[in-house]
Every structure is written in C-alpha cells, then in structure tokens.
Design an enzyme around this catalytic site. Sequence first.
Site, PDB file in Angstrom:
ATOM      1  N   GLY A   7      65.667  42.905   7.234  1.00 50.84           N
ATOM      2  CA  GLY A   7      66.279  41.622   7.613  1.00 50.84           C
ATOM      3  C   GLY A   7      65.947  41.225   9.040  1.00 50.84           C
ATOM      4  N   GLY A   8      64.799  41.674   9.517  1.00 54.02           N
ATOM      5  CA  GLY A   8      64.417  41.449  10.917  1.00 54.02           C
ATOM      6  C   GLY A   8      63.894  40.053  11.223  1.00 54.02           C
ATOM      7  CG  PHE A  11      71.901  35.317  14.153  1.00 51.43           C
ATOM      8  CD1 PHE A  11      71.479  35.008  15.440  1.00 51.43           C
ATOM      9  CD2 PHE A  11      73.256  35.585  13.938  1.00 51.43           C
ATOM     10  CE1 PHE A  11      72.385  34.971  16.498  1.00 51.43           C
ATOM     11  CE2 PHE A  11      74.157  35.550  14.985  1.00 51.43           C
ATOM     12  CZ  PHE A  11      73.723  35.262  16.270  1.00 51.43           C
ATOM     13  CB  ILE A  12      72.040  40.232  13.667  1.00 48.78           C
ATOM     14  CG1 ILE A  12      73.227  39.263  13.737  1.00 48.78           C
ATOM     15  CG2 ILE A  12      72.347  41.506  14.439  1.00 48.78           C
ATOM     16  CD1 ILE A  12      74.495  39.769  13.052  1.00 48.78           C
ATOM     17  N   GLY A  13      68.946  40.613  12.980  1.00 51.46           N
ATOM     18  CA  GLY A  13      67.801  41.527  12.841  1.00 51.46           C
ATOM     19  C   GLY A  13      66.674  41.171  13.793  1.00 51.46           C
ATOM     20  CB  THR A 132      80.894  41.983   8.171  1.00 50.31           C
ATOM     21  OG1 THR A 132      81.943  41.080   8.405  1.00 50.31           O
ATOM     22  CG2 THR A 132      80.891  42.277   6.682  1.00 50.31           C
ATOM     23  CG  ASP A 133      85.219  41.246  11.493  1.00 46.03           C
ATOM     24  OD1 ASP A 133      84.463  40.577  10.757  1.00 46.03           O
ATOM     25  OD2 ASP A 133      85.800  40.753  12.484  1.00 46.03           O
ATOM     26  CD  GLU A 134      83.254  37.566   7.060  1.00 47.39           C
ATOM     27  OE1 GLU A 134      83.421  37.141   5.914  1.00 47.39           O
ATOM     28  OE2 GLU A 134      82.488  37.030   7.885  1.00 47.39           O
ATOM     29  CE1 TYR A 157      77.878  39.005   4.124  1.00 49.85           C
ATOM     30  CE2 TYR A 157      79.984  38.479   5.172  1.00 49.85           C
ATOM     31  CZ  TYR A 157      78.716  39.043   5.231  1.00 49.85           C
ATOM     32  OH  TYR A 157      78.292  39.651   6.391  1.00 49.85           O
ATOM     33  CE  LYS A 161      77.009  43.708   5.103  1.00 51.43           C
ATOM     34  NZ  LYS A 161      75.589  44.043   5.409  1.00 51.43           N
TER      35      LYS A 161
END
Length: 355
Positions: A7-8, A11-13, A132-134, A157, A161
Amino acid sequence: MRFLITGGCGFIGSAAARVLVGAGHQVLNIDKLTYAGDLRTVAAVAGSPNYRFEKMDILDQSGIAASFRDFAPQAVFHLAAETHVDRSIDDPAKFIDTNIRGTFVMLQTALGHWNHLDAEERKSFRFIQVSTDEVYGSLGDQGLFTEATAYRPNSPYSASKAGGDHLARAWYATFGLPTIISNCSNNYGPFQNREKLIPTIIRKALAGQPIPIYGQGRNVRDWIFVDDHIAALLAVCENGQAGESYNIGGLDEISNIDLAVAICTLLDKRRPRPDGRRHADRIQFVPDRPGHDHRYAIDAAKAKRALGWKPQESLQTGLSKTVDWYLDHIDWTMDDLNSEDRLGLNPPIKSSPRE
Ligand SMILES: NC(=O)c1ccc[n+]([C@@H]2O[C@H](COP(=O)([O-])OP(=O)(O)OC[C@H]3O[C@@H](n4cnc5c(N)ncnc54)[C@H](O)[C@@H]3O)[C@@H](O)[C@H]2O)c1
C-alpha cells in the site's frame, strides 16, 4: 534494512516509503494502484537506487511469494487496505477480500519466508500490521482506548481491519511469526486522498462550494500528523515486542465542526474570500453516516513508555503545515473537483466528507 511496504502508493504508505528511502533503507513497494493509489505520492523517490515498485494485488499469492523470495525483506509494513468507511457501506466485499484475505496472504507468505531464515534473522524479523483505533468501536464523552480495550468494530471497514488484526495476532501465537499490531488514530497531512475529511474541507472551500459536515459535526476524533505515525511505526519496528500491540495517537481531540472551522480560519488568512466573508460560512450539515462512531480517543502511554516515541506536531502546527502543503500542491488538491463523490448512504447524498 530491507523493508517491504504494502500500500505504498496510498496516503500513509507513501509517507513511509519516502521516509525509509530517504534514510537509506532498501524499500520494495507493493501496491495494486486502486482508486486510492497514486504514483505521484512516490515520485520523489521513484528514481532512487534503493527503491523498487511492483504493481501487484496482495491477493496474488504466487506474486507475493516471488517478491518475498527475490527481495528477502527484514521487515514488512503492511498497509495495503481498503480504507474508506463510506465505501465499506456501499460495497463491503472488497474490504473482506483485501483487509482479511489479503492480510492472510501476507502473513502466510511472510511465515514461509521467516521459517527459512537463520535464528538471528528470525529473531529480528518484524511484520507490522498497521491498523486503526476504529477496531475498538465508539467511546462516550469520557475515557480513552487502551491496548486492553476489547475490539467492538461498528463499520464493515473497522470489522475487516479487526479481522486482519486477529489473524496477525494468531500467526504470532500459533506459528511464532513476529507480528506487531499498531492501532493508530486519524491521520492527516500531504497526499491524503481527496475523499477524506480534511482534503474535502480545503477543496470545497477553495472551490467556493458548500463544505459538507455529517450530522451536527459533534463526532470527535484524535488526529495525528502522518509523519508522527511513520516515526511511531519505525519505533514499533525497532523497539516493539513481537506479539504486542501499540496504540498511536496525536493526543489532539477535536470535533469535526471545530476542525472544519479551524481549517477555514487558516484559509481565511492564506486565501481570503473575494467577498470578504469567512470560509466557515460555507459549512453545511448533511445527514449523518449510518453507524457513525461518536468519539475515538487514544491512550498512547504504552507507546511512549515502551518505544520512547511521542508525536512532534500539535494539531495547530500540523494543520498549518497541511493547509500550506495543499495550497502549494493545487493540482493535487483540486484534482477531479467535479467528479461524483463517493457515498455511504442510501439514498445517496452528494459531497459527503470522510474521516
Ligand atoms: N488514514 C488513517 O487515518 C488511518 C489511521 C489508522 C490506520 N490506517 C491504516 O493505514 C493503512 C493505510 O491507510 P491510508 O489512509 O494510507 O489508505 P489509502 O486508502 O490512502 O491507501 C491504501 C493503499 O492500498 C492500496 N491497495 C488497496 N487494496 C490493495 C490490494 N488488494 N493489493 C495491493 N494494494 C492495495 C491502494 O492502491 C492504496 O495505495 C490502512 O491499512 C489503514 O487501515 C489508516
């Protein structure tokens, strides 16, 4: 070190890829380039001799196995995922495929690779399941998520996860693969997909369009600047214990409406409206997302204590940098402005923001 990032091109990757390549590590970036993947996010490192990109689906078992054989990673940062909550309400199947089955493929292939390493290499190998914290569900007005909080995901989602996280934990407990789970709060910063909340607020304000906010904007999130998340992932990789999980957060809680107003106020200074009014006057409430979690808040004490990590940016400094970045990269910011926004509601509502 040799890092395999999945996933690079997201956004984060991509932030992880830019940081690791910049620090001289060898990076293999595996990304399927879904609607959320964009090669512009890694353009700055694309020509570096220590960077490689393979366009690949993490569900492609034989392709992933060949990449492990060829690259022989010492650590895996597993970020590839379907990530947009609203899309998970529209079309959950992809979330089950990538976030659960894809994580299974990554774990199983990493295990095959790890089993053939020598004792020293096995000890230092790390598989970081970037989560994620979700997965913890929703908080009331008080309290914080700790690593001991039970998983109670509410959206397709977060449930997918959570499924991936359980697999990562089981691959450690059952097979000994040194997995670590990081549970991070909402990220913001450069190159975030335009559908997410902060880019949406900036785009709509600059375009002079209504700025949509769910419900009454009272949902509260903890926000972290993306580079602080990457620093945390590196600390997890270097100092984290296999089999453990670590909560990562910016320790900056804010309601969606206060966040929107804060961004509008920054824009008032940097790009005042020609009519002299405030950008915040364009904020419009839209019907809420189903199952919208009320509040997420992170207790990151364990990461601070055990990893020696803490965020460097406050929401104030990070937001200011972020708004500047979107103004300096107007092609990215205003890309596809008139395309149909994605929706998680039935009947659909146009222009719904995502967190
Ligand atoms: N954005 C946040 O606030 C946040 C917070 C905590 C954790 N996370 C986690 O961090 C990770 C990255 O999030 P993001 O916001 O950068 O997501 P993103 O949607 O911007 O990027 C996801 C990337 O994964 C790629 N991808 C999707 N399915 C794939 C597949 N089957 N095979 C290969 N590549 C695939 C996409 O092309 C894209 O480049 C996710 O695992 C997410 O759950 C995100």
